[in-house]
Write a protein that holds these residues in place. Sequence first.
Motif, PDB file in Angstrom:
ATOM      1  N   THR A  94      -1.949  14.543 -34.188  1.00 48.77           N
ATOM      2  CA  THR A  94      -3.309  14.356 -34.939  1.00 48.77           C
ATOM      3  C   THR A  94      -3.794  13.173 -34.702  1.00 48.77           C
ATOM      4  O   THR A  94      -5.108  12.689 -34.976  1.00 48.77           O
ATOM      5  N   ILE A  95      -3.036  12.101 -34.386  1.00 44.18           N
ATOM      6  CA  ILE A  95      -3.210  10.771 -34.026  1.00 44.18           C
ATOM      7  C   ILE A  95      -3.998  10.633 -32.811  1.00 44.18           C
ATOM      8  O   ILE A  95      -3.223  10.485 -31.791  1.00 44.18           O
ATOM      9  N   LYS A  96      -5.144  10.039 -32.692  1.00 45.69           N
ATOM     10  CA  LYS A  96      -5.811  10.374 -31.615  1.00 45.69           C
ATOM     11  C   LYS A  96      -5.254   9.344 -30.299  1.00 45.69           C
ATOM     12  O   LYS A  96      -4.904   9.595 -29.170  1.00 45.69           O
ATOM     13  N   SER A  97      -5.083   8.046 -30.955  1.00 42.52           N
ATOM     14  CA  SER A  97      -4.633   7.003 -29.877  1.00 42.52           C
ATOM     15  C   SER A  97      -3.039   7.488 -29.481  1.00 42.52           C
ATOM     16  O   SER A  97      -2.705   7.257 -28.337  1.00 42.52           O
ATOM     17  N   LEU A  98      -2.154   8.169 -30.288  1.00 40.88           N
ATOM     18  CA  LEU A  98      -0.900   8.820 -29.843  1.00 40.88           C
ATOM     19  C   LEU A  98      -1.059   9.649 -28.889  1.00 40.88           C
ATOM     20  O   LEU A  98      -0.330  10.017 -28.185  1.00 40.88           O
ATOM     21  N   HIS A  99      -2.016  10.745 -29.249  1.00 41.42           N
ATOM     22  CA  HIS A  99      -2.486  11.764 -28.499  1.00 41.42           C
ATOM     23  C   HIS A  99      -2.664  11.288 -27.016  1.00 41.42           C
ATOM     24  O   HIS A  99      -1.975  11.887 -26.026  1.00 41.42           O
ATOM     25  N   ASP A 100      -3.518  10.468 -26.948  1.00 36.52           N
ATOM     26  CA  ASP A 100      -3.889   9.812 -25.554  1.00 36.52           C
ATOM     27  C   ASP A 100      -2.717   9.245 -24.741  1.00 36.52           C
ATOM     28  O   ASP A 100      -2.309   9.474 -23.888  1.00 36.52           O
ATOM     29  N   LEU A 101      -1.782   8.541 -25.488  1.00 33.52           N
ATOM     30  CA  LEU A 101      -0.633   7.842 -24.968  1.00 33.52           C
ATOM     31  C   LEU A 101       0.158   8.816 -24.497  1.00 33.52           C
ATOM     32  O   LEU A 101       0.953   8.779 -23.225  1.00 33.52           O
ATOM     33  N   VAL A 102       0.627   9.844 -25.346  1.00 31.19           N
ATOM     34  CA  VAL A 102       1.601  10.857 -24.662  1.00 31.19           C
ATOM     35  C   VAL A 102       1.000  11.642 -23.643  1.00 31.19           C
ATOM     36  O   VAL A 102       1.569  12.029 -22.603  1.00 31.19           O
ATOM     37  N   LEU A 103      -0.446  11.960 -23.599  1.00 27.03           N
ATOM     38  CA  LEU A 103      -0.982  12.733 -22.516  1.00 27.03           C
ATOM     39  C   LEU A 103      -1.008  11.976 -21.421  1.00 27.03           C
ATOM     40  O   LEU A 103      -0.666  12.646 -20.222  1.00 27.03           O
ATOM     41  N   ASN A 104      -1.240  10.738 -21.144  1.00 23.83           N
ATOM     42  CA  ASN A 104      -1.088   9.860 -20.033  1.00 23.83           C
ATOM     43  C   ASN A 104       0.228   9.989 -19.649  1.00 23.83           C
ATOM     44  O   ASN A 104       0.329   9.716 -18.283  1.00 23.83           O
ATOM     45  N   GLN A 105       1.199   9.723 -20.328  1.00 27.81           N
ATOM     46  CA  GLN A 105       2.624   9.847 -19.983  1.00 27.81           C
ATOM     47  C   GLN A 105       2.992  11.535 -19.288  1.00 27.81           C
ATOM     48  O   GLN A 105       3.712  11.263 -18.531  1.00 27.81           O
ATOM     49  N   VAL A 106       2.549  12.120 -20.027  1.00 25.96           N
ATOM     50  CA  VAL A 106       2.629  13.513 -19.038  1.00 25.96           C
ATOM     51  C   VAL A 106       1.969  13.693 -18.010  1.00 25.96           C
ATOM     52  O   VAL A 106       2.593  14.112 -16.848  1.00 25.96           O
ATOM     53  N   LEU A 107       0.613  13.194 -17.723  1.00 30.96           N
ATOM     54  CA  LEU A 107       0.103  13.116 -16.570  1.00 30.96           C
ATOM     55  C   LEU A 107       0.685  12.424 -15.455  1.00 30.96           C
ATOM     56  O   LEU A 107       0.855  12.786 -14.368  1.00 30.96           O
ATOM     57  N   GLU A 108       1.405  11.103 -15.977  1.00 33.42           N
ATOM     58  CA  GLU A 108       1.840   9.968 -15.229  1.00 33.42           C
ATOM     59  C   GLU A 108       3.270  10.753 -14.643  1.00 33.42           C
ATOM     60  O   GLU A 108       3.464  10.470 -13.382  1.00 33.42           O
ATOM     61  N   ARG A 109       3.949  11.447 -15.352  1.00 32.71           N
ATOM     62  CA  ARG A 109       5.241  11.715 -15.056  1.00 32.71           C
ATOM     63  C   ARG A 109       5.581  13.319 -14.675  1.00 32.71           C
ATOM     64  O   ARG A 109       6.384  13.778 -14.386  1.00 32.71           O
ATOM     65  N   PHE A 110       4.227  14.152 -14.763  1.00 32.98           N
ATOM     66  CA  PHE A 110       4.514  15.491 -14.441  1.00 32.98           C
ATOM     67  C   PHE A 110       4.894  15.398 -12.776  1.00 32.98           C
ATOM     68  O   PHE A 110       4.346  14.828 -12.048  1.00 32.98           O
TER      69      PHE A 110
END
Length: 440
Positions: free
Chosen positions: A414-430
Amino acid sequence: MNTVIKTRYSAEYSKLEPALPGRSLPWLTALRASALDKFTGNGFPSIREEEWRYTNVSGIEKNLFVPTDQPSSATVDKEWLDRFRLPDCWSFVLVDGYFSAELSQLDGLPEGVVVQSLAKSLDTDAEQVKPYFAQAVSDDEHSFVAFNTAWFCDGLFLKVPKKQALTQPIQLLHVTTQQERLSTTRTIIVLEPMAEAQVIETYVGVEQAYLSAAVTEVFVEANANLTLYKVQCESAKAYHFGGTYVKQARDARFIHHNFAFGGLLARCDIHCDLDNASECDLNGLYLGNQRQHLDNHTRINHLQPNAVSREMYKGVLAGRSRGVFQGRVVVAENAQKTDSQMNNRNLLLSDDAEADTKPQLEIYADDVKCSHGVTVGQLDEKSVFYLQSRCVDEETARNMLTFAFANEMVNKLTIKSLHDLVLNQVLERFPQQGISKDWL
């Protein structure tokens, strides 16, 4: 652990010992000595131990990681670090295991909230640390805990006073800057009755081989509410052990979100002890590629009646990676009216990927509601065909389904900045290419 390695680690410890915090405290000196004896006698955990049967840590012994001297903040690329620093958070930065006041941002903390280096706390006000240190976990748990107790150089001591609700999260940012080095940290988090807080543990490092060994002890007192996040995006060559051990008082609530993306070999332990009517919610996502080995070990101890626990872990594994999930729920004899659910879902993207999952329920009470579920498999071909029938090519259809599988856990943030960080890591490491944010 062979004799040569024991001798090497003993020699390195003797060099480090004079600089360890709390040298003047008899109780801490005794704890360190006992822990060192246990580690020296047992070595790192072995696959002969039931709790480690799926995870071979012999690579750590072969590399012989050594501790660092206290580093300079000048060694940190601040532009690179800002990729992981979250806005609208207080940040507490540990560089190679040592607190960096220069890189931390702690202005504006409410009066009475204690956020400071553990080393400083031990040197200036050890009596506030003593009631909590080594109380959520003992060195008998396994050798990594004993190793941390003996070797830790610094860490965080966080205490939120009674009825205090923090208005923004605290980010604990672990940064490793040197190769073939050892970073050991100890964190103690205390929420007094009716306090509320969110803490984000983030682990990052240079693209080299190193070892991070961290232990976090958490105390959530009566009617307090803590949400703890862990984002592990270490180097692809790194070794990581992180243990989180939680004591919950009556009516306390604890939520944990665990994201494991980095590391050649990474292990995460989360153990929670639940008191009367307390609640525990554990969520996790691990992404493995190439030859990564990602191990998640959870234990929820229902010690008193009326407690509720929920657990959902998902893994996506490609290449020759291996994912391990060992989830254990123990319901004590007097823990009547327990309500517990555990789920582990694994998606294999290659024939060489492997998932080892071991759910366990140990129930000694007779009036409980407990369940667990596990799946290991590949994408549903019917779902792939359905998307193809909607004019989506097969590769994109598989990518969309895989991403949706993982993104369910990201969307819990629910923390937007954390959501964006984790999402970017998922996209980068997928593992696959062609994943698009436009699908969100």
